[in-house]
Design a protein around this motif. Structure first.
Motif, PDB file in Angstrom:
ATOM      1  N   MET A   9       0.444  -1.280   0.107  1.00  0.00           N
ATOM      2  CA  MET A   9      -0.122  -0.020   0.033  1.00  0.00           C
ATOM      3  C   MET A   9       0.502   1.272  -0.030  1.00  0.00           C
ATOM      4  SD  MET A   9      -3.095   1.544   2.617  1.00  0.00           S
ATOM      5  CE  MET A   9      -3.627  -0.028   2.707  1.00  0.00           C
ATOM      6  N   ALA A  10       0.556   2.385  -1.084  1.00  0.00           N
ATOM      7  CA  ALA A  10       1.296   3.210  -0.606  1.00  0.00           C
ATOM      8  C   ALA A  10       0.992   4.573   0.337  1.00  0.00           C
ATOM      9  CB  ALA A  10       0.782   3.928  -1.925  1.00  0.00           C
ATOM     10  N   PRO A  11       2.119   5.033   0.824  1.00  0.00           N
ATOM     11  CA  PRO A  11       1.380   5.578   2.584  1.00  0.00           C
ATOM     12  C   PRO A  11       0.755   7.061   2.459  1.00  0.00           C
ATOM     13  CG  PRO A  11       4.196   5.710   2.053  1.00  0.00           C
ATOM     14  CD  PRO A  11       3.836   4.882   1.139  1.00  0.00           C
ATOM     15  N   ALA A  12       0.662   7.269   0.973  1.00  0.00           N
ATOM     16  CA  ALA A  12      -0.416   8.171   0.755  1.00  0.00           C
ATOM     17  C   ALA A  12      -1.669   7.382   0.547  1.00  0.00           C
ATOM     18  CB  ALA A  12       0.013   9.261   0.124  1.00  0.00           C
ATOM     19  N   ASP A  13      -1.728   6.448   0.692  1.00  0.00           N
ATOM     20  CA  ASP A  13      -3.594   5.815   0.384  1.00  0.00           C
ATOM     21  C   ASP A  13      -4.017   5.618   2.191  1.00  0.00           C
ATOM     22  OD1 ASP A  13      -3.611   5.950  -2.299  1.00  0.00           O
ATOM     23  OD2 ASP A  13      -2.568   3.712  -2.609  1.00  0.00           O
ATOM     24  N   PHE A  14      -2.533   4.588   2.303  1.00  0.00           N
ATOM     25  CA  PHE A  14      -2.607   4.820   3.879  1.00  0.00           C
ATOM     26  C   PHE A  14      -3.119   5.384   4.822  1.00  0.00           C
ATOM     27  CE2 PHE A  14      -0.557   4.324   8.167  1.00  0.00           C
ATOM     28  CZ  PHE A  14      -1.331   3.725   8.816  1.00  0.00           C
ATOM     29  N   LEU A  15      -2.814   6.937   5.234  1.00  0.00           N
ATOM     30  CA  LEU A  15      -2.678   7.972   5.222  1.00  0.00           C
ATOM     31  C   LEU A  15      -3.989   8.222   5.278  1.00  0.00           C
ATOM     32  CD1 LEU A  15       1.073   9.954   4.959  1.00  0.00           C
ATOM     33  CD2 LEU A  15      -0.276   8.416   7.258  1.00  0.00           C
ATOM     34  N   ARG A  16      -4.631   8.239   3.652  1.00  0.00           N
ATOM     35  CA  ARG A  16      -5.821   8.973   3.273  1.00  0.00           C
ATOM     36  C   ARG A  16      -6.689   7.896   3.904  1.00  0.00           C
ATOM     37  NH1 ARG A  16      -6.231   7.937  -2.229  1.00  0.00           N
ATOM     38  NH2 ARG A  16      -6.766   5.998  -1.748  1.00  0.00           N
ATOM     39  N   ASP A  17      -7.052   6.362   4.261  1.00  0.00           N
ATOM     40  CA  ASP A  17      -8.266   5.702   4.628  1.00  0.00           C
ATOM     41  C   ASP A  17      -8.129   5.159   5.934  1.00  0.00           C
ATOM     42  OD1 ASP A  17      -8.475   6.385   1.566  1.00  0.00           O
ATOM     43  OD2 ASP A  17      -7.373   4.510   0.934  1.00  0.00           O
ATOM     44  N   TYR A  18      -6.725   4.955   6.389  1.00  0.00           N
ATOM     45  CA  TYR A  18      -6.456   4.367   7.899  1.00  0.00           C
ATOM     46  C   TYR A  18      -6.240   5.512   8.703  1.00  0.00           C
ATOM     47  CZ  TYR A  18      -7.162   0.032   5.148  1.00  0.00           C
ATOM     48  OH  TYR A  18      -8.145  -0.596   4.295  1.00  0.00           O
ATOM     49  N   TRP A  19      -5.092   6.292   8.382  1.00  0.00           N
ATOM     50  CA  TRP A  19      -4.367   6.613   9.676  1.00  0.00           C
ATOM     51  C   TRP A  19      -5.878   7.897  10.123  1.00  0.00           C
ATOM     52  CZ3 TRP A  19      -0.267   7.377  12.042  1.00  0.00           C
ATOM     53  CH2 TRP A  19       0.017   8.083  12.950  1.00  0.00           C
ATOM     54  N   GLN A  20      -6.259   7.419  11.750  1.00  0.00           N
ATOM     55  CA  GLN A  20      -6.439   8.309  12.512  1.00  0.00           C
ATOM     56  C   GLN A  20      -8.662   7.673  11.592  1.00  0.00           C
ATOM     57  OE1 GLN A  20      -5.718  11.460  14.337  1.00  0.00           O
ATOM     58  NE2 GLN A  20      -3.908  10.804  15.398  1.00  0.00           N
ATOM     59  N   LYS A  21      -8.499   6.285  11.283  1.00  0.00           N
ATOM     60  CA  LYS A  21      -9.699   6.179  11.211  1.00  0.00           C
ATOM     61  C   LYS A  21      -9.945   5.005  11.199  1.00  0.00           C
ATOM     62  CE  LYS A  21      -8.842   9.938   6.912  1.00  0.00           C
ATOM     63  NZ  LYS A  21      -7.538   9.759   7.336  1.00  0.00           N
ATOM     64  N   ARG A  22      -8.808   4.109  11.091  1.00  0.00           N
ATOM     65  CA  ARG A  22     -10.375   3.054  11.387  1.00  0.00           C
ATOM     66  C   ARG A  22      -8.556   1.732  11.211  1.00  0.00           C
ATOM     67  NH1 ARG A  22     -11.278   0.420   5.615  1.00  0.00           N
ATOM     68  NH2 ARG A  22     -11.110   1.662   4.137  1.00  0.00           N
ATOM     69  N   PRO A  23      -8.617   0.714  12.264  1.00  0.00           N
ATOM     70  CA  PRO A  23      -7.771  -0.064  11.926  1.00  0.00           C
ATOM     71  C   PRO A  23      -7.261  -0.745  10.943  1.00  0.00           C
ATOM     72  CG  PRO A  23      -9.661  -0.697  14.078  1.00  0.00           C
ATOM     73  CD  PRO A  23     -10.303  -0.143  12.825  1.00  0.00           C
ATOM     74  N   LEU A  24      -6.780  -1.289  10.651  1.00  0.00           N
ATOM     75  CA  LEU A  24      -5.562  -2.631   9.586  1.00  0.00           C
ATOM     76  C   LEU A  24      -4.417  -3.375  10.058  1.00  0.00           C
ATOM     77  CD1 LEU A  24      -5.512  -2.562   6.227  1.00  0.00           C
ATOM     78  CD2 LEU A  24      -3.354  -0.771   6.646  1.00  0.00           C
ATOM     79  N   LEU A  25      -5.500  -4.586   9.258  1.00  0.00           N
ATOM     80  CA  LEU A  25      -4.071  -5.481   9.815  1.00  0.00           C
ATOM     81  C   LEU A  25      -3.331  -5.671   8.514  1.00  0.00           C
ATOM     82  CD1 LEU A  25      -3.133  -8.650  11.583  1.00  0.00           C
ATOM     83  CD2 LEU A  25      -5.592  -9.260   9.772  1.00  0.00           C
ATOM     84  N   ILE A  26      -1.987  -5.747   8.640  1.00  0.00           N
ATOM     85  CA  ILE A  26      -1.250  -6.484   7.681  1.00  0.00           C
ATOM     86  C   ILE A  26      -0.608  -7.479   7.911  1.00  0.00           C
ATOM     87  CG2 ILE A  26       0.470  -4.781   6.192  1.00  0.00           C
ATOM     88  CD1 ILE A  26       0.072  -2.731   8.088  1.00  0.00           C
ATOM     89  N   ARG A  27      -0.719  -8.359   6.857  1.00  0.00           N
ATOM     90  CA  ARG A  27       0.267  -9.740   6.890  1.00  0.00           C
ATOM     91  C   ARG A  27       1.423  -9.611   6.326  1.00  0.00           C
ATOM     92  NH1 ARG A  27      -2.135 -13.200  10.739  1.00  0.00           N
ATOM     93  NH2 ARG A  27      -4.659 -12.706  10.770  1.00  0.00           N
ATOM     94  N   ASN A  28       2.285  -9.956   6.881  1.00  0.00           N
ATOM     95  CA  ASN A  28       3.563  -9.946   6.058  1.00  0.00           C
ATOM     96  C   ASN A  28       4.033  -8.445   6.007  1.00  0.00           C
ATOM     97  OD1 ASN A  28       4.017 -13.453   6.291  1.00  0.00           O
ATOM     98  ND2 ASN A  28       2.662 -13.095   4.297  1.00  0.00           N
ATOM     99  N   ALA A  29       3.657  -7.694   7.464  1.00  0.00           N
ATOM    100  CA  ALA A  29       3.891  -6.281   6.524  1.00  0.00           C
ATOM    101  C   ALA A  29       5.938  -6.042   6.365  1.00  0.00           C
ATOM    102  CB  ALA A  29       3.840  -5.239   8.171  1.00  0.00           C
ATOM    103  N   PHE A  30       6.173  -7.341   7.381  1.00  0.00           N
ATOM    104  CA  PHE A  30       7.945  -7.802   7.168  1.00  0.00           C
ATOM    105  C   PHE A  30       8.161  -9.403   7.442  1.00  0.00           C
ATOM    106  CE2 PHE A  30       7.350  -3.504   9.984  1.00  0.00           C
ATOM    107  CZ  PHE A  30       8.861  -3.331   9.916  1.00  0.00           C
ATOM    108  N   THR A  31       8.723  -9.318   5.543  1.00  0.00           N
ATOM    109  CA  THR A  31       8.114 -10.218   5.228  1.00  0.00           C
ATOM    110  C   THR A  31       9.894 -11.581   5.584  1.00  0.00           C
ATOM    111  OG1 THR A  31       7.108  -9.887   3.507  1.00  0.00           O
ATOM    112  CG2 THR A  31       8.699 -12.077   3.331  1.00  0.00           C
ATOM    113  N   ASP A  32       9.353 -12.635   6.030  1.00  0.00           N
ATOM    114  CA  ASP A  32      10.379 -12.892   6.439  1.00  0.00           C
ATOM    115  C   ASP A  32      11.574 -12.543   8.295  1.00  0.00           C
ATOM    116  OD1 ASP A  32       9.835 -15.608   4.825  1.00  0.00           O
ATOM    117  OD2 ASP A  32      11.398 -14.450   3.506  1.00  0.00           O
TER     118      ASP A  32
END
Length: 383
Positions: A1-24
């Protein structure tokens, strides 16, 4: 996800689960390292235990003795250590992944080890947090409803929720990460022995901002600014505080308003680089002369910023302002940006500064904001 999309859609708005945010993902520290850190005098550490049959919670604060940990129960307890990024360079390096956020907004990385069943109870935070699973597995439940109950229990010393109604239930493994905006009730329970990294934000309350702002206004106020009533008329009742008196009091307060954007910016820069600072910047070791420092930089040494030194900058017309742990230092904007963004300055970066910038860096070195690192392999930032 592009940072701008995260900030627009989730930051201080709703939770987000990110599977494999840090791979291995491989944890930079082991539980034994965390236990050792919890024994340090300057570390901020707690052990939270849960007596399930009685639903009783117990909190102990560190520093702890090393021989305590081998005798700990096999379940239902958690060790939490704040500011681990200030003690361990590998933990601090994780913050590079969060450069899509203002650095001065990030408070610390708290690391917790939990035995199976370990938890800190259902609670709510008033700041954004990223919960990265580093080892083992933790089950997270959250209440993402519109108006969750947020009353606290009055029978425990922790701020635990009296009522918790989860709407989501996830099991996180190494590399998975959960983002939670402020005000979302959540409850994490270790499925097995696990490490969790919490990247928390600085979010001063309005009361904290106002308190510091008013203190600054009062300290800088001209003593000649006072309550005045040149329009006073004979009162109907000399004991009454009438509407005109209240208006004059408001007028007196308004004389202290900080209408100058530069003064306001300098106040906030000083405040935010001091806010929630658990450690103090102090010089360590023998001080070296400027000639020695610059010679060492030319030979490949670096000036590494002290882990407790917090910096930010802002532009003020053609000039800039560097904020360093509550200080405001005027210098060219390009210098301020370079110094604030660099956790270390090598010879090339130092030479690229103006003379004013180099003067500021040396003054900061003498105040303890930098240590000279002559060994590139030395990643220990101290504490």
């Amino acid at each position: 996800m592009a940072p701008a999309d995260f900030l627009r859609d989730y930051w201080q708005k709703r939770p987000l689960l990110i599977r494999n945010a840090f791979t291995d993902f491989v944890s930079p520290i082991e539980p034994e390292d965390l236990a050792g850190l919890a024994c340090e005098e300057a570390a901020l550490a707690r052990i939270i235990s849960h007596d399930r049959p009685r639903d009783a919670w117990h909190v102990r604060t560190g520093p702890f003795e090393e021989d305590e940990f081998p005798g700990m129960p096999h379940q239902d307890w958690t060790l939490l250590v704040q500011d681990v990024d200030k003690w361990d360079a590998d933990i601090a390096a994780l913050l590079e992944h969060f450069r899509f956020l203002p650095r001065w907004r990030i408070d610390d990385i708290m690391v917790s080890f939990a035995a199976p069943g370990g938890s800190v109870g259902a609670h709510v935070d008033q700041y954004d947090v990223f919960l990265l699973q580093a080892q083992g597995h933790r089950r997270w439940q959250i209440d993402a409803s519109d108006s969750p109950p947020v009353d606290f229990r009055n029978d425990v010393e922790l701020k635990l929720l009296r009522e918790f109604n989860p709407t989501h239930d996830w099991l996180l493994g190494p590399g998975d990460m959960l983002y939670l905006p402020p005000g979302v009730p959540h409850h994490g329970v270790a499925e097995d022995a696990c490490l969790t990294f919490s990247v928390g934000m600085r979010a001063p309350s309005a009361a904290e901002l106002l308190g510091d702002f008013v203190d600054t206004l009062a300290a800088e106020a001209d003593d000649r600014l006072r309550y005045r009533d040149p329009d006073l008329a004979p009162p109907a009742d000399p004991a009454e505080i009438d509407v005109e008196a209240i208006n004059r009091a408001v007028e007196a307060l308004n004389m202290l308003r900080m209408n100058d954007p530069d003064r306001l910016g300098d106040w906030f820069g000083r405040f935010i680089t001091l806010y929630r600072s658990a450690g103090e910047v102090m010089p360590s070791g023998p001080e070296r002369s400027r000639i020695e420092i610059e010679w060492d930089l030319d030979q490949g040494a670096r000036l590494v910023r002290h882990p407790w030194s917090r910096m930010a900058w802002r532009s003020s017309g053609r000039e800039g302002r560097l904020f360093a742990s509550g200080q405001v230092l005027p210098l060219p904007a390009s210098d301020a940006a370079c110094i604030a963004n660099g956790t270390a300055l090598d010879g090339e970066a130092y030479r690229a500064l103006t003379q004013t910038g180099r003067d500021v860096v040396f003054d900061l070195y003498r105040a303890g904001h930098y240590v000279l690192d002559t060994d590139e392999g030395d990643g220990d930032l101290g504490g």
